[in-house]
Enzyme design. Structure first.
Site, PDB file in Angstrom:
ATOM      1  N   GLU A  95     -18.983  14.245 -18.559  1.00 55.73           N
ATOM      2  CA  GLU A  95     -18.351  15.176 -17.626  1.00 55.73           C
ATOM      3  C   GLU A  95     -16.881  15.393 -17.968  1.00 55.73           C
ATOM      4  OE1 GLU A  95     -21.324  14.317 -13.879  1.00 55.73           O
ATOM      5  OE2 GLU A  95     -19.217  13.805 -13.642  1.00 55.73           O
ATOM      6  N   CYS A 108      -9.219  16.664 -17.489  1.00 56.72           N
ATOM      7  CA  CYS A 108      -9.579  15.254 -17.635  1.00 56.72           C
ATOM      8  C   CYS A 108     -10.763  15.172 -18.595  1.00 56.72           C
ATOM      9  CB  CYS A 108      -9.930  14.656 -16.274  1.00 56.72           C
ATOM     10  SG  CYS A 108     -10.301  12.893 -16.321  1.00 56.72           S
ATOM     11  N   CYS A 115     -19.487   3.964 -20.524  1.00 56.84           N
ATOM     12  CA  CYS A 115     -18.314   3.151 -20.841  1.00 56.84           C
ATOM     13  C   CYS A 115     -18.783   1.751 -21.197  1.00 56.84           C
ATOM     14  CB  CYS A 115     -17.347   3.103 -19.660  1.00 56.84           C
ATOM     15  SG  CYS A 115     -15.783   2.272 -20.058  1.00 56.84           S
ATOM     16  N   CYS A 119     -15.694  -1.976 -15.195  1.00 60.63           N
ATOM     17  CA  CYS A 119     -14.791  -2.133 -14.056  1.00 60.63           C
ATOM     18  C   CYS A 119     -15.614  -1.987 -12.776  1.00 60.63           C
ATOM     19  CB  CYS A 119     -13.672  -1.108 -14.112  1.00 60.63           C
ATOM     20  SG  CYS A 119     -12.630  -1.266 -15.593  1.00 60.63           S
ATOM     21  N   CYS A 122     -15.763   1.431 -10.598  1.00 62.83           N
ATOM     22  CA  CYS A 122     -15.856   2.723 -11.296  1.00 62.83           C
ATOM     23  C   CYS A 122     -17.314   3.098 -11.500  1.00 62.83           C
ATOM     24  CB  CYS A 122     -15.137   2.644 -12.639  1.00 62.83           C
ATOM     25  SG  CYS A 122     -15.237   4.181 -13.594  1.00 62.83           S
ATOM     26  N   GLY A 169     -15.329   6.681 -20.253  1.00 62.76           N
ATOM     27  CA  GLY A 169     -15.116   5.884 -21.449  1.00 62.76           C
ATOM     28  C   GLY A 169     -13.715   5.316 -21.585  1.00 62.76           C
ATOM     29  N   GLU A 170     -13.567   4.363 -22.505  1.00 61.86           N
ATOM     30  CA  GLU A 170     -12.293   3.749 -22.860  1.00 61.86           C
ATOM     31  C   GLU A 170     -11.867   4.325 -24.215  1.00 61.86           C
ATOM     32  OE1 GLU A 170      -9.090   2.345 -23.747  1.00 61.86           O
ATOM     33  OE2 GLU A 170      -9.709   1.377 -21.864  1.00 61.86           O
ATOM     34  N   SER A 201      -5.226   7.096 -21.196  1.00 62.93           N
ATOM     35  CA  SER A 201      -5.322   6.034 -20.200  1.00 62.93           C
ATOM     36  C   SER A 201      -6.212   4.925 -20.738  1.00 62.93           C
ATOM     37  CB  SER A 201      -5.915   6.590 -18.897  1.00 62.93           C
ATOM     38  OG  SER A 201      -6.107   5.555 -17.958  1.00 62.93           O
ATOM     39  N   SER A 223      -4.512   1.457 -16.615  1.00 63.34           N
ATOM     40  CA  SER A 223      -5.327   1.251 -15.419  1.00 63.34           C
ATOM     41  C   SER A 223      -5.142  -0.198 -14.977  1.00 63.34           C
ATOM     42  CB  SER A 223      -6.799   1.538 -15.743  1.00 63.34           C
ATOM     43  OG  SER A 223      -6.982   2.906 -16.034  1.00 63.34           O
ATOM     44  N   LEU A 224      -4.242  -0.415 -14.055  1.00 63.71           N
ATOM     45  CA  LEU A 224      -3.854  -1.772 -13.656  1.00 63.71           C
ATOM     46  C   LEU A 224      -4.814  -2.337 -12.596  1.00 63.71           C
ATOM     47  CD1 LEU A 224      -1.714  -4.030 -13.934  1.00 63.71           C
ATOM     48  CD2 LEU A 224      -0.483  -2.930 -12.038  1.00 63.71           C
ATOM     49  N   HIS A 225      -4.765  -1.773 -11.389  1.00 57.40           N
ATOM     50  CA  HIS A 225      -5.727  -2.031 -10.317  1.00 57.40           C
ATOM     51  C   HIS A 225      -5.652  -3.417  -9.672  1.00 57.40           C
ATOM     52  CE1 HIS A 225      -7.211   1.752 -11.642  1.00 57.40           C
ATOM     53  NE2 HIS A 225      -7.735   1.269 -12.749  1.00 57.40           N
ATOM     54  N   ASN A 301     -12.436   6.421  -4.278  1.00 60.34           N
ATOM     55  CA  ASN A 301     -13.398   7.480  -3.978  1.00 60.34           C
ATOM     56  C   ASN A 301     -14.800   6.875  -3.968  1.00 60.34           C
ATOM     57  OD1 ASN A 301     -11.618   9.834  -3.923  1.00 60.34           O
ATOM     58  ND2 ASN A 301     -11.264   9.372  -6.075  1.00 60.34           N
ATOM     59  N   CYS A 344     -11.553  11.064  -9.083  1.00 61.27           N
ATOM     60  CA  CYS A 344     -11.299   9.924  -9.954  1.00 61.27           C
ATOM     61  C   CYS A 344     -12.261   8.786  -9.649  1.00 61.27           C
ATOM     62  CB  CYS A 344      -9.858   9.458  -9.757  1.00 61.27           C
ATOM     63  SG  CYS A 344      -9.382   8.114 -10.843  1.00 61.27           S
TER      64      CYS A 344
END
Length: 381
Positions: A95, A108, A115, A119, A122, A169-170, A201, A223-225, A301, A344
């Site tokens: 997407e 984006c 991925c 995480c 996600c 993906g990373e 990112s 991407s800390l989180h 989300n 997101c």
């Protein structure tokens, strides 16, 4: 050459395209002509390239092609956000999301089908992993978006002004293809997007952040989180391999090479009762004390079987205010495209999962999270 061995020119950088033309006995300057036709005008038919002679057009038809990903669907949100589902060579679908804002349009872009990371908050990660995208499949998402607006540089401004490698993906685990695609994005013969407006990112693949700094100078987002290793180990499992100190040192090295007062973007998804408490804000302030950065807070989300909830507006404002009071530049990302699952963390595509992660994830959630730690158990570390 047979149809299956034709070279796809869409994903070639300018030096690669120059090398291609030399390999077929043509002058290097042809690369610039063809790049303009592909990326400025969205052309995929060599016959339409009016400044290229018939003999060369015939040669190109025999040995090359211009082929983007197949468009499976396009949805437009009530807020103007657009989402494309495109099918890539592996058979999976990924997407791409376009977000219009005042004076700019941000695309984006995805770099993998699924991925390889997992995480916990996600939805992309819960789909498992199938394959890396080729450079043509990555830049093809920009190509498709621009063509959808009928943008021709000689007539109107381009719709896509910013690109963020924040889709599925990373990107640092698909390093060469991601870098090639970003080079085309920034090339004046490609899309001419400023290095400040192309952002990669990462979840924190520390060694590849250093490698990135050797070859390109795009903007960087982390991407800390989570503000401590124990909590981040749960939310972002790659942290077990590259803990916060290692990742932040790599980010600081990368940013220091850029100069021009550029800073790291820190992305932080707020999860109710997990990482949104005042003590987490205090830990974050201490963690980022010596890191030139701006902070982007992302209210969670929801998606099915996630196990997490969005914090209240009061909790979001409280967290933002605490960071502001410590001197940080903090914004809260507005949720866009939620009615078409384009927000997101919601991108899922249709991944032909090679890991069975999606199957395991749904089974665990349907059994009442018996095999997974609950969010509330993760919030007091």
């Amino acid at each position: 050459m047979t149809e299956t061995t034709k070279v796809n020119l869409l994903g070639l950088t300018q030096p690669q395209l120059e090398g291609f033309f030399e390999s077929i006995g043509e002058k290097r300057f042809r690369a610039g002509q063809v790049m303009k036709w592909i990326h400025h005008f969205g052309v995929d038919d060599f016959e339409a390239m009016s400044n290229i002679g018939k003999a060369l057009r015939e040669k190109l038809k025999a040995c090359a092609e211009i082929r983007g990903p197949e468009i499976v669907s396009q949805d437009i949100s009530s807020d103007g956000t657009r989402k494309w589902v495109v099918r890539v060579a592996s058979g999976s679908c990924v997407e791409t999301v376009y977000i219009p804002q005042a004076g700019r349009g941000t695309l984006c872009v995805s770099s993998q089908a699924g991925c390889s990371l997992d995480c916990s908050f996600c939805s992309t990660g819960k789909q498992g992993f199938n394959s890396d995208l080729t450079a043509a499949e990555i830049i093809g998402q920009v190509w498709i978006a621009n063509k959808s607006f009928g943008t021709v540089p000689a007539k109107i401004d381009r719709a896509v002004t910013n690109v963020v490698m924040m889709g599925m993906g990373e990107p640092l685990l698909n390093f060469d293809n991601a870098v090639a695609a970003m080079q085309i994005m920034m090339d004046d013969l490609g899309y001419g997007i400023s290095k400040r407006k192309v952002t990669l990112s990462t979840s924190g693949v520390a060694p590849m952040i250093d490698e990135l700094g050797k070859v390109i100078d795009v903007s960087l987002a982390l991407s800390l989180h989570a503000p401590n290793d124990a909590l981040r180990d749960r939310l972002v499992p790659i942290n077990r391999k590259y803990p916060l100190a290692v990742v932040l040192d790599a980010c600081k090295r990368y940013i220091s090479r850029l100069g021009e007062k550029r800073v790291l973007t820190v992305e932080y998804t707020l999860l109710k009762d997990v990482n949104d408490q005042p003590e987490h804000a205090a830990q974050m302030i201490e963690l980022l004390r010596d890191v030139p950065c701006k902070i982007n807070l992302i209210p969670f989300n929801p998606f099915p079987f996630s196990g997490y909830e969005r914090p209240s507006n009061n909790a979001i404002r409280r967290f933002q205010d605490l960071l502001h009071q410590a001197g940080h530049n903090v914004t809260v990302r507005t949720t866009r495209g939620e009615d078409i699952d384009a927000a997101c963390g919601q991108l899922v595509g249709q991944v032909m999962d090679r890991t069975r992660r999606s199957e395991r994830h749904i089974t665990v959630r349907q059994l009442g999270d018996e095999a997974a730690p609950s969010p509330s158990a993760a919030n007091r570390t």
